[in-house]
Design an enzyme around this catalytic site. Structure first.
Site, mmCIF file in Angstrom:
data_model
loop_
_atom_site.group_PDB
_atom_site.id
_atom_site.type_symbol
_atom_site.label_atom_id
_atom_site.label_comp_id
_atom_site.label_asym_id
_atom_site.label_seq_id
_atom_site.Cartn_x
_atom_site.Cartn_y
_atom_site.Cartn_z
ATOM 1 N N ASP A 38 0.823 -1.216 0.000
ATOM 2 C CA ASP A 38 0.000 0.000 0.000
ATOM 3 C C ASP A 38 0.855 1.262 0.000
ATOM 4 O O ASP A 38 0.516 2.253 -0.643
ATOM 5 C CB ASP A 38 -0.931 0.016 1.221
ATOM 6 C CG ASP A 38 -2.062 -0.974 1.038
ATOM 7 O OD1 ASP A 38 -2.273 -1.412 -0.112
ATOM 8 O OD2 ASP A 38 -2.718 -1.322 2.037
ATOM 9 N N SER A 83 -18.721 -22.226 -28.706
ATOM 10 C CA SER A 83 -18.807 -23.035 -27.489
ATOM 11 C C SER A 83 -18.321 -24.447 -27.814
ATOM 12 O O SER A 83 -17.931 -24.731 -28.943
ATOM 13 C CB SER A 83 -20.227 -23.037 -26.951
ATOM 14 O OG SER A 83 -21.078 -23.500 -27.950
ATOM 15 N N LYS A 115 -12.948 -27.788 -16.667
ATOM 16 C CA LYS A 115 -13.878 -26.853 -17.302
ATOM 17 C C LYS A 115 -14.375 -25.910 -16.218
ATOM 18 O O LYS A 115 -15.147 -26.314 -15.332
ATOM 19 C CB LYS A 115 -15.028 -27.612 -17.957
ATOM 20 C CG LYS A 115 -15.954 -26.704 -18.736
ATOM 21 C CD LYS A 115 -16.922 -27.518 -19.570
ATOM 22 C CE LYS A 115 -17.727 -26.649 -20.504
ATOM 23 N NZ LYS A 115 -18.519 -25.626 -19.826
ATOM 24 N N CYS A 406 -45.056 -17.623 13.256
ATOM 25 C CA CYS A 406 -43.621 -17.692 13.512
ATOM 26 C C CYS A 406 -43.290 -18.825 14.490
ATOM 27 O O CYS A 406 -43.890 -18.910 15.562
ATOM 28 C CB CYS A 406 -43.151 -16.350 14.074
ATOM 29 S SG CYS A 406 -41.418 -16.358 14.518
HETATM 30 S S1 IVH Z 1 -11.851 -23.933 -24.628
HETATM 31 C C1 IVH Z 1 -13.398 -23.025 -29.007
HETATM 32 N N1 IVH Z 1 -11.251 -24.629 -22.185
HETATM 33 O O1 IVH Z 1 -16.706 -23.493 -21.600
HETATM 34 C C2 IVH Z 1 -13.629 -23.407 -27.612
HETATM 35 N N2 IVH Z 1 -13.350 -23.588 -22.568
HETATM 36 O O2 IVH Z 1 -18.880 -24.323 -23.845
HETATM 37 C C3 IVH Z 1 -12.786 -22.664 -26.673
HETATM 38 N N3 IVH Z 1 -14.642 -23.201 -20.495
HETATM 39 O O3 IVH Z 1 -17.126 -20.777 -23.749
HETATM 40 C C4 IVH Z 1 -13.093 -22.954 -25.268
HETATM 41 N N4 IVH Z 1 -13.179 -24.083 -19.107
HETATM 42 O O4 IVH Z 1 -16.378 -20.324 -21.351
HETATM 43 C C5 IVH Z 1 -12.180 -24.072 -22.990
HETATM 44 N N5 IVH Z 1 -10.548 -25.275 -20.066
HETATM 45 C C6 IVH Z 1 -11.461 -24.715 -20.863
HETATM 46 C C7 IVH Z 1 -12.662 -24.195 -20.358
HETATM 47 C C8 IVH Z 1 -13.603 -23.646 -21.240
HETATM 48 C C9 IVH Z 1 -14.355 -23.481 -19.213
HETATM 49 C C10 IVH Z 1 -15.908 -22.565 -20.947
HETATM 50 C C11 IVH Z 1 -15.725 -21.432 -21.916
HETATM 51 C C12 IVH Z 1 -16.432 -21.830 -23.160
HETATM 52 C C13 IVH Z 1 -17.376 -22.889 -22.662
HETATM 53 C C14 IVH Z 1 -17.591 -23.879 -23.766
#
Ligand code: IVH
Length: 669
Positions: A38, A83, A115, A406
């Site tokens: 800080d 996705s 994920k 209550c």
């Molecule tokens: S790769 C072209 N890696 O899951 C795809 N996605 O349904 C690129 N996500 O939109 C995504 N962990 O928000 C990737 N290790 C990971 C991930 C991941 C979470 C999410 C991301 C994406 C969704 C896919």
């Protein structure tokens, strides 16, 4: 120091602070104390304020955000944000593996990743500097949330080393760690506000807040898993991500290369259980072909890459018996139904209770006592009942009817229109509400009474020694000493702390009263604007909603609070003991009415005062500091580096601009 020396000092401080930041937020290995950090940050801030020509939006000082409301502009993604296709079984993964093997004829490997379950974000870096942060949006274009992303401490503003590509994009997930989520909800509960449902929604809501200073307070985190660009060195996705780690990004330490689909299954099995020990939410794993060259060959379908697939964890579900339903009364009087279950093992913990949230949910499930119910632990941390096995229902079993009165004080419950919860209206006579209010009163951010906690409050209440917060100030040492586990020293500590609390400033006393919806920020606003408790108590609805950030719901709650005779009596007593019910003399002495009726917006950076100081000055002189530009805005107090869209807007509306010096002159005479 001459300008050159100042410039180099600023640069070295920025570099040093970013490095501490990286060690703390990315590596979780702090190397200096918060205090030292800080002090250095303050030093940098001072130099930057005195030398605005060296302003840089990527300076560590900018991580606190700005409290001017921003409207997001939409930005087209250079590479669409697609996705992943989802799978839920080993069979589906074997199909995926077979598909890939048909298309790739050479040996290859997979990368398995967690994920993360948050909000996806794409960052653009140019010459090692963060230049843009964009949400996923519809995949084609998203919201420009750069100002918000800058406040996330684990997102690097400048990259480390020198082997990063000149221009690239990196994608990842913004997350709210479980611990922070729980803390946030604790504060909301204390303020009588509705709790957030799960960390994912809260993270994505936080990322889209219009006020970046608020985002900064949220303690968001971000993990990165996908680098895109034309001049990436490594063919391996795994190695590219490791490199990104060296550039300063937070990457998962649990990513693994697997050379067969069997190894992928092992990874899944391990993380299906182990994920409960992670600090952030995950909802599956992602399997990717490692080679970027092979990824390119495989390409994309319209919606998702052919080279990757998500395997979603199924929220673990078990069935058990609903033994009974009990009802809890909170500090605000909200009544929450809780299901008592035959104990059952779920996702590594024994579950005996599940939240039922409110009467509508009980009705929707058509719950009967002794029903066989399905319990699930999903994105929410508290397990919930997701269904009933009708086939097992005993014909004579009784339907669960939400209680009418209550469980603590027998008062008839009320349910206001549009509200999901039932409330006990007996605010001043219902034990958990009384005790909850006192606990809030003594809490750290309120009166901060040392040595008093929930247990002691329970004891004091049960022994009829306290019924409200004012009674605390009548406590005698002899009464305290006789309590269980209370020594002379602890009693002394409590009394001393109560005595000291009489110096606590008005805004905190106001917060401590526990008026519904009056949290710390609202209490501060009210105190600064209306100065004394009497003025607040006598304000009309219109006067209250005229105050910045105070809306109808808060105003109604304040008015209702002061209509209750008991509340007024308690305040009178607290006043008689010497607690602060008025803004202190120092802040009062400097007040004038020079800016009454003026709505002023602040923008840019200033030479003599910080924005917070200017804001305080506006309020001190009776003006209103507004967050967004409208026809009602009287002036734009303009520093250097004002955003072009803001400039355009004030010019269009014909709002006069004043400089820092013009503003200071307005306060002189
Ligand atoms: S790769 C072209 N890696 O899951 C795809 N996605 O349904 C690129 N996500 O939109 C995504 N962990 O928000 C990737 N290790 C990971 C991930 C991941 C979470 C999410 C991301 C994406 C969704 C896919």
């Amino acid at each position: 120091m001459d300008k050159l020396e100042i410039k180099s000092k600023i640069e070295s401080l920025r570099k040093e602070l970013e490095e501490y930041n990286y060690q703390y937020y990315v590596l979780s290995q702090p190397t200096i104390s918060d205090f030292e950090f800080d002090m250095k940050l303050k030093e940098l801030e001072k130099l930057e304020n005195g030398n605005p020509e060296f302003f840089d939006t990527n300076s560590p000082t900018q991580r606190v955000g700005s409290d001017i409301n921003q409207e997001f502009t939409q930005v087209k993604h250079k590479y669409p944000m697609l996705s992943l296709s989802n799978s839920y079984s080993k069979d589906e993964l074997i199909e995926f593996d077979n598909r890939i093997k048909k298309l790739i004829t050479e040996p290859f490997e997979y990368v398995c990743e967690l994920k993360f379950d948050g909000a996806s974000l794409s960052l653009v870096y140019e010459n090692g500097q963060l230049s843009k942060a964009v949400t996923r949006g519809d995949g084609e274009k998203g919201d420009d949330v750069t100002a918000n992303a800058r406040t996330i401490r684990s997102i690097p503003l400048h990259l480390k080393g020198n082997d990063y590509p000149e221009s690239f994009e990196i994608r990842g997930e913004v997350l709210l760690p479980f611990e922070v989520f729980a803390e946030l909800n604790k504060v909301r509960e204390a303020a009588g506000e509705q709790l957030y449902a799960n960390p994912r929604n809260t993270a994505s809501g936080s990322l889209k807040m219009q006020n970046s200073a608020e985002v900064a307070k949220r303690q968001l985190d971000a993990y990165f898993y996908y680098v895109l660009g034309e001049d990436l060195k490594e063919d391996s996705h795994f190695e590219t991500i490791q490199l990104a780690g060296k550039w300063g990004f937070k990457i998962s330490q649990h990513t693994k290369k697997c050379d067969s689909i069997e190894k992928v299954f092992e990874y899944i099995e391990y993380w299906d259980k182990a994920r409960y020990d992670l600090p952030v939410a995950t909802d599956g794993i992602v399997i990717k072909v490692n080679s970027r060259r092979l990824q390119n060959n495989l390409g994309f379908t319209a919606k998702s890459p052919r080279w990757a697939i998500a395997y979603k964890f199924t929220a673990e579900q078990v069935s058990t018996i609903l033994e009974s339903v009990s009802y809890q009364v909170g500090r605000t009087g909200a009544v929450t139904p809780v299901a008592n279950l035959s104990p059952v093992l779920l996702a590594g913990t024994t579950v005996k209770r599940a939240s039922l949230h409110n009467a509508d949910i009980i009705e929707k499930l058509d719950l009967h006592i002794n029903d066989v119910v399905f319990v699930e632990k999903g994105g929410e941390i508290i397990p919930k009942i997701v269904g009933v096995d009708d086939s097992c229902r005993h014909p004579m079993s009784t339907k669960v009817e939400f209680i009418q009165s209550c469980p603590e004080c027998n008062t008839e419950l009320v349910r206001q229109e549009g509200e999901a919860a039932h409330y006990c209206p007996n605010e001043t006579g219902c034990a958990p509400q009384i005790k909850g209010k006192i606990e809030h009163f003594i809490s750290r951010k309120a009166m901060d009474i040392d040595g008093l906690g929930q247990e002691t409050i329970d004891l004091l209440f049960n022994q009829n020694l306290i019924h409200n917060s004012a009674d605390l100030y009548e406590l005698k040492a002899e009464q305290l000493i006789h309590l269980e586990r209370m020594g002379e020293k602890s009693a002394e500590r409590i009394l001393k702390s109560l005595e000291q609390s009489k110096q606590i400033p008005f805004e905190r006393v106001l917060y401590a009263l526990g008026i519904r919806f009056v949290g710390e920020t609202v209490a501060k606003k009210l105190a600064n604007k209306l100065i004394s408790i009497d003025a607040i108590a006598n304000s009309s609805y219109e006067q209250l909603i005229d105050i910045d950030e105070i809306g109808g719901k808060i105003a109604e709650s304040i008015i209702k609070y002061f209509e209750v005779e008991d509340n007024r009596r308690i305040i009178k007593r607290l006043q008689s003991y010497g607690l602060q019910f008025q803004l202190d003399q120092n802040s009062l002495a400097d007040r004038t009415e020079k800016l009454v009726g003026l709505n002023i917006i602040i923008s840019g950076t200033f030479e003599k005062y910080s924005r917070d100081e200017l804001k305080k000055m506006i309020e001190q002189h009776g003006g209103k500091n507004v967050g967004s530009i409208s026809k009602k805005t009287s002036y734009l107090l303009a520093g250097s580096n004002i955003g072009p869209s803001k400039l355009e807007k004030v010019q269009k509306l014909g709002i006069p601009m004043i400089s820092e010096d013009d503003f200071l002159k307005m306060l002189e005479d």
